[in-house]
Design a protein around this motif. Structure first.
Motif, PDB file in Angstrom:
ATOM      1  N   CYS A  83       0.864  -1.173   0.000  1.00 42.26           N
ATOM      2  CA  CYS A  83       0.000   0.000   0.000  1.00 42.26           C
ATOM      3  C   CYS A  83       0.901   1.224   0.000  1.00 42.26           C
ATOM      4  N   SER A  84       0.337   2.376  -0.279  1.00 44.87           N
ATOM      5  CA  SER A  84       1.132   3.594  -0.164  1.00 44.87           C
ATOM      6  C   SER A  84       1.448   3.852   1.301  1.00 44.87           C
ATOM      7  N   ARG A  85       2.554   4.508   1.559  1.00 44.45           N
ATOM      8  CA  ARG A  85       2.941   4.784   2.943  1.00 44.45           C
ATOM      9  C   ARG A  85       1.905   5.660   3.647  1.00 44.45           C
ATOM     10  N   GLU A  86       1.186   6.477   2.877  1.00 41.05           N
ATOM     11  CA  GLU A  86       0.190   7.369   3.464  1.00 41.05           C
ATOM     12  C   GLU A  86      -1.016   6.615   4.002  1.00 41.05           C
ATOM     13  N   ARG A  87      -1.246   5.400   3.524  1.00 38.77           N
ATOM     14  CA  ARG A  87      -2.413   4.621   3.961  1.00 38.77           C
ATOM     15  C   ARG A  87      -2.180   3.920   5.296  1.00 38.77           C
ATOM     16  N   VAL A  88      -0.962   3.875   5.770  1.00 33.03           N
ATOM     17  CA  VAL A  88      -0.675   3.218   7.047  1.00 33.03           C
ATOM     18  C   VAL A  88      -1.116   4.155   8.174  1.00 33.03           C
ATOM     19  N   GLN A  89      -2.046   3.703   8.995  1.00 33.65           N
ATOM     20  CA  GLN A  89      -2.657   4.567   9.996  1.00 33.65           C
ATOM     21  C   GLN A  89      -2.607   3.929  11.382  1.00 33.65           C
ATOM     22  N   GLY A  90      -2.906   4.736  12.405  1.00 32.49           N
ATOM     23  CA  GLY A  90      -3.112   4.247  13.762  1.00 32.49           C
ATOM     24  C   GLY A  90      -1.896   3.576  14.367  1.00 32.49           C
ATOM     25  N   ASP A  91      -2.146   2.464  15.077  1.00 34.36           N
ATOM     26  CA  ASP A  91      -1.061   1.745  15.746  1.00 34.36           C
ATOM     27  C   ASP A  91      -0.045   1.220  14.733  1.00 34.36           C
ATOM     28  N   ALA A  92      -0.528   0.831  13.552  1.00 34.49           N
ATOM     29  CA  ALA A  92       0.393   0.365  12.510  1.00 34.49           C
ATOM     30  C   ALA A  92       1.351   1.474  12.099  1.00 34.49           C
ATOM     31  N   ALA A  93       0.858   2.712  12.039  1.00 36.79           N
ATOM     32  CA  ALA A  93       1.706   3.838  11.651  1.00 36.79           C
ATOM     33  C   ALA A  93       2.816   4.082  12.669  1.00 36.79           C
ATOM     34  N   ILE A  94       2.512   3.882  13.944  1.00 44.15           N
ATOM     35  CA  ILE A  94       3.540   4.044  14.980  1.00 44.15           C
ATOM     36  C   ILE A  94       4.679   3.070  14.728  1.00 44.15           C
ATOM     37  N   ASN A  95       4.332   1.813  14.473  1.00 43.80           N
ATOM     38  CA  ASN A  95       5.367   0.813  14.245  1.00 43.80           C
ATOM     39  C   ASN A  95       6.040   0.977  12.888  1.00 43.80           C
ATOM     40  N   PHE A  96       5.335   1.548  11.919  1.00 45.26           N
ATOM     41  CA  PHE A  96       5.979   1.808  10.628  1.00 45.26           C
ATOM     42  C   PHE A  96       7.042   2.895  10.769  1.00 45.26           C
ATOM     43  N   LYS A  97       6.774   3.909  11.574  1.00 44.75           N
ATOM     44  CA  LYS A  97       7.771   4.952  11.815  1.00 44.75           C
ATOM     45  C   LYS A  97       9.018   4.372  12.481  1.00 44.75           C
ATOM     46  N   ILE A  98       8.815   3.471  13.430  1.00 51.49           N
ATOM     47  CA  ILE A  98       9.961   2.817  14.074  1.00 51.49           C
ATOM     48  C   ILE A  98      10.739   2.017  13.037  1.00 51.49           C
ATOM     49  N   LEU A  99      10.011   1.309  12.182  1.00 49.01           N
ATOM     50  CA  LEU A  99      10.648   0.493  11.148  1.00 49.01           C
ATOM     51  C   LEU A  99      11.496   1.344  10.207  1.00 49.01           C
ATOM     52  N   THR A 100      10.946   2.475   9.772  1.00 52.85           N
ATOM     53  CA  THR A 100      11.672   3.316   8.812  1.00 52.85           C
ATOM     54  C   THR A 100      12.926   3.925   9.423  1.00 52.85           C
ATOM     55  N   ALA A 101      12.944   4.042  10.751  1.00 56.86           N
ATOM     56  CA  ALA A 101      14.134   4.573  11.427  1.00 56.86           C
ATOM     57  C   ALA A 101      15.167   3.492  11.725  1.00 56.86           C
ATOM     58  N   SER A 102      14.833   2.235  11.406  1.00 59.26           N
ATOM     59  CA  SER A 102      15.674   1.106  11.822  1.00 59.26           C
ATOM     60  C   SER A 102      16.568   0.571  10.720  1.00 59.26           C
TER      61      SER A 102
END
Length: 224
Positions: A83-102
Motif C-alpha cells: 500500500c502507499s505509505r500514506e495509507r498506514v494509519q493508527g497503531d500500525a503507523a507508529i510501528n511503521f515509523k519505528i521500522l523506517t528509522a531502523s
C-alpha cells in the motif's frame, strides 16, 4: 470457557474495542506482544532469509514489529509494503515509523503488476511472512495483493501467516480466490471459528495460538 474457545469476526473486533476502552490496554502494546510472539515462533524454525509482506491495516503493523524483532536477533529481513505509505494509519503507523528509522529494507510494491524488486526478494526468501490481510476479509483479495498471493503460493519459500492466511474468511472457513497456503499460522488470543473446517485447515498449515496479554476476564465478557 477458556482463551482457546474460537472467536467469530465480530468477537475478535470486540476484543480490540474492549481492550482499549474498558481495560485501558493501548493497541500498540497488543501489537508489540503479537509481533514479538510471531517472531519468536519463526526464530524457532531457523528461518534464514525472511520476506515480510504487509498490507495497510493492523495485520501489516504486526509485520513491522516482526521485522524489527527479527532484525534485533540478526535474522536477514526485508519488508514488502502493499500500500502507499500514506495509507498506514493508527497503531500500525507508529510501528511503521519505528521500522523506517531502523534501516530495515522496505520495498514499496503497491503498483500493478508485481515489480521486479518483489520478485527478486521472493526468490531469495526462505520464509515469507503473510501480514497482508486480516480477519476482516469477506471478499476476494484485490490487486496487487492477489498477484502476490499467487506468486507466494508458487514459490518454494515456506509461509507463516499472521492471524489468518490472507484471503481466508475467518467465520465461514472458506478460502477466496486466491488465498495464502501457509505452512504455519500464528493466530492471536484464540483460534477463529472458521478454522475448524476442512477447507480452512488446508490453508492454515500448523496452527499456533499466540497470547498477546488480553485478560481472561475480558475474554469471558466477549464470549458471554
Amino acid at each position: 470457557m477458556t482463551s482457546r474457545t474460537p472467536l467469530t469476526r465480530e468477537q475478535s473486533r470486540a476484543v480490540d474495542v474492549l481492550a482499549a476502552e474498558k481495560y485501558h490496554i493501548p493497541g500498540v502494546i497488543l501489537m508489540e506482544n503479537a509481533g514479538r510472539g510471531c517472531a519468536e515462533l519463526l526464530r524457532s524454525k531457523s528461518p534464514g532469509n525472511v520476506l515480510i509482506c504487509c498490507g495497510p491495516g493492523n495485520n501489516g503493523g504486526d509485520g513491522y514489529v516482526i521485522a524489527r524483532q527479527l532484525d534485533l536477533h540478526q535474522v536477514p529481513v526485508k519488508v514488502a509494503l502493499f500500500c502507499s505509505r500514506e495509507r498506514v494509519q493508527g497503531d500500525a503507523a507508529i510501528n511503521f515509523k519505528i521500522l523506517t528509522a531502523s534501516d530495515i529494507e522496505i520495498l514499496d510494491v503497491s503498483d500493478e503488476p508485481l515489480c521486479e524488486s518483489f520478485r527478486a526478494a521472493l526468490a531469495e526468501a526462505d520464509w515469507v511472512v503473510d501480514a497482508m490481510l486480516g480477519t476482516g476479509v469477506t471478499s476476494p483479495p484485490r490487486e496487487p495483493i492477489a498477484s502476490a498471493i499467487r506468486a507466494i503460493n508458487a514459490s518454494p519459500a515456506k509461509v507463516l501467516a499472521i492471524d489468518i492466511p490472507s484471503g481466508l474468511d475467518c467465520d465461514t472457513g472458506e478460502p477466496h480466490d486466491p488465498t495464502i497456503e501457509a505452512d504455519l499460522t500464528a493466530t492471536f488470543v484464540t483460534p477463529k471459528i472458521g478454522y475448524e473446517t476442512a477447507a480452512a485447515q488446508k490453508c492454515l498449515g500448523e496452527l499456533h495460538v499466540i497470547d498477546i496479554g488480553t485478560p481472561q476476564k475480558m475474554l469471558r465478557e466477549v464470549l458471554g
